[in-house]
Design an enzyme around this catalytic site. Structure first.
Site, PDB file in Angstrom:
ATOM      1  N   GLU A 111      48.354 -27.478 -19.760  1.00  0.00           N
ATOM      2  CA  GLU A 111      49.062 -26.420 -19.792  1.00  0.00           C
ATOM      3  C   GLU A 111      49.670 -26.210 -18.249  1.00  0.00           C
ATOM      4  OE1 GLU A 111      47.834 -23.385 -23.255  1.00  0.00           O
ATOM      5  OE2 GLU A 111      46.395 -23.424 -21.670  1.00  0.00           O
ATOM      6  N   GLU A 141      44.868 -28.937 -29.525  1.00  0.00           N
ATOM      7  CA  GLU A 141      44.136 -27.568 -29.892  1.00  0.00           C
ATOM      8  C   GLU A 141      44.798 -27.342 -31.215  1.00  0.00           C
ATOM      9  OE1 GLU A 141      44.219 -24.694 -26.665  1.00  0.00           O
ATOM     10  OE2 GLU A 141      44.096 -26.047 -25.058  1.00  0.00           O
TER      11      GLU A 141
END
Length: 984
Positions: free
Chosen positions: A442, A512
């Site tokens: 991220e 994820e």
């Protein structure tokens, strides 16, 4: 005392400074003979590093004076003045990169070390396992070095500073906030301190600087050694030997011809290469973690050993062929989980025993892969992954979530990106468990990522590189810095569509998916059914392993500390303690319970989803059709010989039969027909289920013999529709003045329920707000009509909601020993997504045991029920409830056909369901759960709160990811259900 020039440079505000005098990272094993400096250190906490004297603080400089603390550890778990803080995306301070706040807690650690006299003439190195976020080292007042990176070790040469045979004072100054904090913005608690072990070791001046091991699945082994001499030029005549399980390796003469003379005589960095080929090699995989022992020795010219490094070698290949990730030539499924270094008593500090317990638990529940979110984990984890058998995605300590776009291309952070990725690779490159390098998490995508990826690909071409930030630009673009399409929370429909589009160029493995916050992980079985039936999809990593609740004393609001007196087990805490999440330590900037999103509770108790995953990932599956029973081996590399089995036949009438099972000889991916262990039921005999209880046949490294591995189940006989019980000729049903059923075992009459205590998915996905706006949490019943037909009574009611009226009908009919209730609810078109449609009532106290026929024994819901086989189950009522960190809907059982609630004397009530239903029995009303932030606020009711749901909304994962599938939503229209209440 000497002046420290680094203080003037403010390294905590200088992203260009990644280190000063820190030694290069390497993969040489230095544990043998090292002095462990763990234990008690003097400690003082300053409000900021500004004004820090070069010779360190004195007692008068410290607000609290000198105290004593344990190393390793985080002062945030011990100091009342600087407690833990949780944020997800946003930084805990307002300053933009690379700036830091003026209030910047700075810890100073000191201790005296007796340097062994026998180290005279040797090279002496200090290793600090991890410190965050900036580490400044002084020894006897002399500046030694600086390091950034909160999750990798830093080493410093002390040879010219300390004197063997005398004591030295080691001072570690740790600055909490720095420019590096902006790229350590991971979704976890903010901590500070020296969080991994500190070592002091000595080597010969002539020493192994690095060892690189490359072992192929065909038995080829290559060992590259780098050698340095502390004096500079290498002495003549040195050489390197190595042995694999005692078998010598041979020198690579071609390599020697290219490098020999200059390297052996004058270079400051020497290189040597050794090779061998192992016949009949036993390849390493997560299923078969075969390891060999390698000893590498550096010799002086006289043949004496100057340095040694020990390694465990696994022979395996990792390749990408087309859109498939291959291990040892086989396309594997990645059944992974994201894992932080975490402990509820010590924060980021974990022991080898902690990590082994983590991996053993994961292994027992079918996981075969770990992503080290979002930084390199403690080094011992990789040793354990090698030993126990896990595929590891090793992730660099880079996350700039709050300022991702700006930092990705910021040249001031270029060195930090390359430094963090390269040091991770240099440390972990010899672990067979590491199959993929990750550039971080991220942090958008920019030139800094490309630079780091380029370094990795040049240094280690044997493994692929992944990075979600690059992959999300285009899953198929081969030019981007990710060899794997690794999206985050992509709907499975999108993944399937991509795999079928003809555009796919890379393996698709989600970094994820299936966010495990609270009562969650709905549609996990459906997701895996799609993965296994779609070429190009290979799995992913559930977010995440832990609920990061910190054990907190309620009395003073502080972390409970290392003693763990408040640990109770089974996911709950002892009285006077609770699991703390964001905001519980008085912090105003926080992200609440979003830190509690794991498949285990903070005490490592498995959540119900673990049983779901265990069944989905089980090595053995059953199918049955047209009288043929087949056993399937769902492994990649292993036969079934390591497993044992037991058959269990369950009938709806409560009878059960057992028999030993002899598993067939089936290779990986194969199947075999086996005879039915029991005669087939007669047609019309009713529902019959056959379960194969699969266990370990012998002791495994992660489980003793007899450990349950999976419970595959097939249905041999279908349910037979039963006629409703005949009406009794006894007394009529009794209603009170509000036309509610009066029953001696009920303290609250059965009424309509459309609401549940919102799960975290309900809250963050927006459903809870809609339900509140509709008024489903506070329904008001208005009786429209009551009609008597002999003993039979019909009650029609209406409930007003913000989306229109709900019409509800109850038909009460007395039957022998009880009452039959037939219900219907007509939902208007506006109520297009309610939580449940069903009945709720409360019982008298004393009914403390639930026996049921249906799915269990674990909690299950319509979209999370694959791990709960149909059978006859029994549990105390108080054990049915699941204590998710934030109280919410929990404890349900799916597909229940009938149940009894009984007292110790066997009295109580029985309920027969007209069709399999979602049932929950616990001590709390939905409103009780919704009103509480923590479990210590809940007060159990003396009786039982019982929900019988004709329809119950799926759980989904909408707190961070896709909601449940459309098939698990509750549509408007008329819903009908029936149940019969008997007195035992």
């Amino acid at each position: 005392m000497p002046h420290d020039p680094l203080l003037a440079l403010r390294p905590w505000d200088s992203p260009e400074i990644t280190s000063w005098r820190r030694l290069p990272m390497n993969a040489v094993d230095r544990r043998s003979g090292a002095l462990c400096l763990d234990g008690s250190w003097r400690f003082g906490l300053l409000p900021s590093p500004d004004g820090l004297p070069a010779d360190g603080p004195r007692a008068d400089d410290l607000p609290g004076g000198w105290t004593v603390t344990d190393v390793p550890g985080a002062w945030t778990m011990e100091s009342a003045g600087d407690p833990p803080q949780y944020t997800n995306v946003r930084m805990p301070f307002d300053e933009f990169p690379p700036r830091t706040p003026a209030a910047n807690p700075t810890g100073v650690y000191e201790r005296s070390v007796d340097v062994p006299a026998e180290w005279t003439g040797r090279r002496i190195v200090l290793q600090v396992g991890a410190a965050g976020s900036v580490l400044l080292v002084q020894v006897d007042g002399v500046p030694v070095g600086v390091s950034k990176d909160s999750h990798l070790a830093a080493e410093f040469d002390l040879s010219g500073v300390v004197r063997p045979g005398r004591a030295a004072t080691v001072r570690l100054t740790v600055v909490k906030w720095s420019d590096a904090s902006h790229i350590e913005d991971q979704d976890q608690w903010w901590h500070a301190g020296v969080t991994r072990s500190v070592l002091l070791y000595a080597t010969d001046p002539l020493h192994l600087a690095d060892v690189t091991v490359r072992a192929r699945r065909d038995g080829r082994l290559r060992v590259d050694c780098a050698v340095r001499d502390a004096a500079g030029a290498l002495p003549a005549g040195w050489y390197v030997t190595a042995a694999l399980d005692g078998r010598p390796l041979t020198r690579d003469t071609e390599f020697d011809r290219l490098n020999a003379e200059d390297m052996r005589v004058s270079d400051f960095l020497g290189e040597a290469r050794l090779r061998t080929v192992v016949e009949d090699v036993r390849p390493w995989s997560a299923e078969t973690p075969e390891l060999y022992g390698l000893a590498v020795r550096l010799h002086r010219a006289d043949g004496s050993v100057a340095d040694t490094s020990h390694h465990r070698v696994g022979f395996r290949d990792v390749d990408i062929v087309g859109r498939d990730l291959l291990v040892n030539g086989e396309r594997i499924y990645v059944r992974g989980v994201n894992r932080h270094d975490f402990h509820p008593l010590t924060g980021r500090t974990v022991t080898v025993e902690d990590m082994r317990a983590d991996l053993v638990l994961l292994k027992r529940f079918g996981f075969n892969a770990v992503r080290t979110s979002h930084y390199p984990n403690d080094p011992a984890l990789y040793d354990l992954a090698d030993e126990l058998g896990f595929y590891v995605v090793d992730e660099a300590d880079i996350e700039s979530h709050d300022h991702a776009h700006e930092i990705a291309d910021d040249p001031r952070y270029l060195a930090a990106f390359v430094d963090r990725v390269s040091r991770m690779v240099l440390r972990d490159k010899n672990h067979p468990s590491v199959i993929i390098w990750s550039l971080g998490n991220e942090s958008d995508y920019g030139a800094n990522h490309d630079a780091a990826a380029g370094w990795v690909r040049r240094h280690d071409p044997t493994r692929p590189v992944q990075y979600e930030g690059a992959a999300k630009v285009d899953w198929a673009d081969p030019a981007l810095a990710s060899d794997i399409a690794c999206p985050m929370y992509a709907p499975i429909e999108d993944c399937v569509a991509h795999a079928l589009s003809g555009r796919q160029t890379k393996p698709l493995i989600q970094c994820e998916y299936s966010h495990a916050m609270g009562n969650s992980n709905g549609t996990l079985a459906d997701t895996w059914a799609a993965i296994e039936s779609t070429p190009g999809l290979q799995g992913g990593f559930i977010w995440e392993f832990w609920d990061h609740g910190i054990l907190q004393r309620v009395s003073d609001g502080r972390p409970a500390g290392r003693a763990g007196a408040g640990l109770y087990g089974n996911g709950v805490t002892a009285p006077g303690h609770r699991w703390a999440y964001g905001g519980d330590f008085g912090e105003t900037v926080h992200d609440g319970a979003f830190i509690a999103d794991g498949v285990v509770f903070p005490d490592r108790t498995p959540k119900p989803v673990m049983y779901e995953h265990r069944e989905i990932a089980g090595p053995v599956r059953l199918t049955y059709g047209e009288g043929v029973l087949r056993v399937h081996n769902h492994q990649h590399f292993r036969s079934l010989e390591w497993l044992a089995g037991e058959w269990l036949l369950v009938r709806a009438d409560g009878t059960a039969l057992g028999a030993p099972a002899e598993l067939p000889e089936v290779g990986p991916g194969g199947s075999a027909e086996v005879p039915l262990p029991f005669p087939l039921p007669e047609p019309g005999a009713g529902e019959v289920w056959l379960t194969l209880r699969v266990t370990t046949a012998d002791d495994e490294a992660w489980a003793p013999s007899g450990t349950e591995v999976c419970l595959p189940q097939v249905r041999l006989g279908a349910a037979v529709a039963e006629a409703p019980p005949e009406a009794a000729s006894g007394p009529a049903v009794t209603l009170d003045g509000d036309a509610l059923l009066v029953h001696p075992l009920l303290v609250s009459a059965p009424v309509l329920s459309l609401w549940r205590a919102p799960t975290d998915n309900d809250e963050l996905g927006g459903m809870a707000a809609r339900w509140h706006d509709w008024g489903l949490d506070a329904l008001v019943r208005e009786v429209v009509d009551v009609r008597e037909d002999g003993a039979r009574v019909v009650v029609r009611s209406v409930y007003a909601t913000g989306a229109g009226p709900v019409r509800h009908e109850q038909v009460f009919t007395p039957v022998t020993g009880g009452v039959r209730v037939e219900e219907s609810a007509e939902l208007p078109a506006g109520l297009d997504d309610v939580a449940r449609v069903g009945t709720v009532f409360e019982t008298v106290p004393g009914l403390d045991v639930l026996d049921w026929y249906g799915q269990g024994p674990w909690e299950s819901y319509p979209d999370r029920s694959a791990g709960a086989p149909v059978g006859h189950h029994s549990l105390p009522v108080d054990e049915l409830f699941t204590p998710y960190l934030r109280p919410q809907e929990s404890g349900g059982r799916h597909g229940v056909r009938r149940f009894t609630l009984s007292a110790p004397d066997a009295t109580g009530l029985a309920v027969e369901l007209g069709a399999p239903a979602q049932v929950s029995v616990n001590r709390y009303r939905a409103g009780d759960l919704a009103a509480a932030a923590h479990h210590d606020e809940l007060v159990p009711r003396p009786g039982c709160v019982v929900h019988l749901d004709a329809a119950h909304r799926g759980l989904g994962t909408a707190s961070c990811g896709p909601d449940t599938s459309a098939g698990y939503l509750i549509a408007p229209g008329t819903h009908r259900w029936a149940w019969t209440l008997h007195v035992l």
